[in-house]
Design an enzyme around this catalytic site. Structure first.
Site, short mmCIF file in Angstrom:
data_model
loop_
_atom_site.label_atom_id
_atom_site.label_comp_id
_atom_site.label_asym_id
_atom_site.label_seq_id
_atom_site.Cartn_x
_atom_site.Cartn_y
_atom_site.Cartn_z
N ASN A 82 0.82 -1.22 0.00
CA ASN A 82 0.00 0.00 0.00
C ASN A 82 0.85 1.27 0.00
O ASN A 82 1.77 1.40 0.80
CB ASN A 82 -0.91 0.03 1.24
CG ASN A 82 -1.98 -1.05 1.20
OD1 ASN A 82 -2.30 -1.56 0.13
ND2 ASN A 82 -2.51 -1.41 2.35
N HIS A 83 0.54 2.18 -0.88
CA HIS A 83 1.13 3.53 -0.85
C HIS A 83 0.06 4.49 -0.33
O HIS A 83 -1.11 4.12 -0.21
CB HIS A 83 1.52 3.98 -2.26
CG HIS A 83 2.71 3.27 -2.82
ND1 HIS A 83 3.57 3.85 -3.71
CD2 HIS A 83 3.18 2.02 -2.62
CE1 HIS A 83 4.53 3.00 -4.04
NE2 HIS A 83 4.32 1.87 -3.40
N LEU A 84 0.47 5.74 -0.07
CA LEU A 84 -0.53 6.75 0.28
C LEU A 84 -1.43 6.95 -0.94
O LEU A 84 -0.92 7.08 -2.06
CB LEU A 84 0.16 8.08 0.63
CG LEU A 84 1.05 8.07 1.87
CD1 LEU A 84 1.78 9.40 2.00
CD2 LEU A 84 0.24 7.78 3.13
N ALA A 90 1.56 9.75 -4.49
CA ALA A 90 1.65 8.43 -3.87
C ALA A 90 3.11 7.96 -3.80
O ALA A 90 3.40 6.89 -3.28
CB ALA A 90 0.81 7.42 -4.67
#
Ligand SMILES: CC(C)(COP(=O)(O)OP(=O)(O)OC[C@H]1O[C@@H](n2cnc3c(N)ncnc32)[C@H](O)[C@@H]1OP(=O)(O)O)[C@@H](O)C(=O)NCCC(=O)NCCS
Length: 211
Positions: A82-84, A90
Site C-alpha cells: 500500500n502507498h498513500l 503516492a
C-alpha cells in the site's frame, strides 16, 4: 477407515504439483488449515511467491481455513504493497532516505488488516485477493477475479472488481450450514458424511444431526 492423511505433503500418488498446503508453509505470518490444498501448474512452492508484499515489519497475517481449494496463480496482495492514496503524490519518498527520509513522519500507509479466507472456500484460477479482504465459509471466487471487498459466506463472486454472481443456497440453508460447521467435525464423522456433503440437500444434513 481409510482416511487421507492431512499431514501428507503430496496426497495424490505420483503427482507432485498438488499439496496439502499447510505442510509446505513455514512462515509464521501464514496460517493454513487441514486439508486445504494448492494445485500449481509448475511447482507448488509458487504459492509463497504469489503472496506479495508480505513483510514482517507490517505485521499482517494471511489466514486460510480448512478444506479450501486453491487453484494455480492465485495471488494475495498484502498490506506492504500500500502507498498513500489520499495524498497529492503516492510516491514513497521516505524509502530513498537523504533529505526525503522524514516524508512519512506523522503519516502511515493505509492498512486494511489481515487477509482471512474461511473454510471450504474455492479460489478459482488466477484470482487476486486484495489486502484485508475477508472471504466467508463456503464462498466461491470465479476464475480471473480480483476480490476487493469482503465476500459473504456461501456466495459466488466474480469479475474485476468481484461482484455477487449468486448465493449458493437459500439464506435459511446458509444459516444451517454456518451452524453445522462440518469442517470442524472430527475426520471420521466427516468421512461418514461425505455422500451427504457432496449432495445439495441441506435439510438432510440438518435432520441427520438433529438440528
Ligand atoms: C464461478 C463459477 C464456478 C460459476 O460457474 P457456474 O455456476 O456454472 O456459472 P455460469 O457459467 O452459469 O455463470 C453464471 C454467471 O457468472 C458469470 N461468470 C462466470 N464465470 C465468471 C468469471 N470468471 N468472472 C466473472 N463472471 C463470471 C457468468 O457470466 C454468468 O453471468 P450471468 O448470470 O450474468 O449470465 C465458474 O465460472 C468458475 O469461475 N469456476 C472456476 C474454475 C477454476 O478456476 N478452476 C480452477 C481449478 S480448481
Amino acid at each position: 477407515m481409510d482416511i487421507p492423511n492431512k499431514d501428507n505433503q503430496f496426497p495424490l500418488a505420483h503427482y507432485n504439483k498438488l499439496v496439502f498446503l499447510k505442510n509446505i508453509i513455514s512462515q509464521p505470518n501464514i496460517v493454513v488449515g487441514d486439508y486445504t490444498y494448492y494445485d500449481d501448474f509448475v511447482n507448488p512452492e509458487n504459492f509463497i511467491r504469489n503472496v506479495k508484499y508480505h513483510f514482517d515489519f507490517v505485521g499482517d497475517k494471511l489466514i486460510i481455513g480448512k478444506f479450501c481449494m486453491i487453484a494455480s496463480d492465485v495471488t494475495f496482495i498484502m498490506n506492504g504493497g500500500n502507498h498513500l492514496s489520499k495524498s497529492i503524490s503516492a510516491y514513497p519518498f521516505a524509502i530513498f532516505g537523504g533529505d526525503w527520509k522524514d516524508a512519512m513522519k506523522d503519516k502511515t500507509y493505509p492498512y486494511k488488516g489481515d487477509t482471512i479466507i474461511g473454510n471450504d472456500v474455492w479460489l478459482g484460477y488466477n484470482t487476486t485477493i486484495m489486502p484485508g479482504v475477508k472471504i466467508g465459509d463456503g464462498a466461491i471466487i470465479a476464475s480471473n477475479s480480483t476480490v476487493v471487498k469482503n465476500v459473504e459466506p456461501y456466495s459466488i463472486v466474480g469479475g474485476n472488481p468481484a461482484r455477487l454472481i449468486r448465493k449458493r443456497f437459500s439464506d435459511e440453508s446458509i444459516q444451517i450450514l454456518l451452524k453445522l460447521k462440518w469442517w470442524e467435525w472430527d475426520i471420521e464423522k466427516i468421512t461418514q458424511s461425505i455422500k451427504i456433503l457432496t449432495g445439495n440437500d441441506v435439510d438432510a444434513l440438518k435432520n441427520l444431526y438433529n438440528m
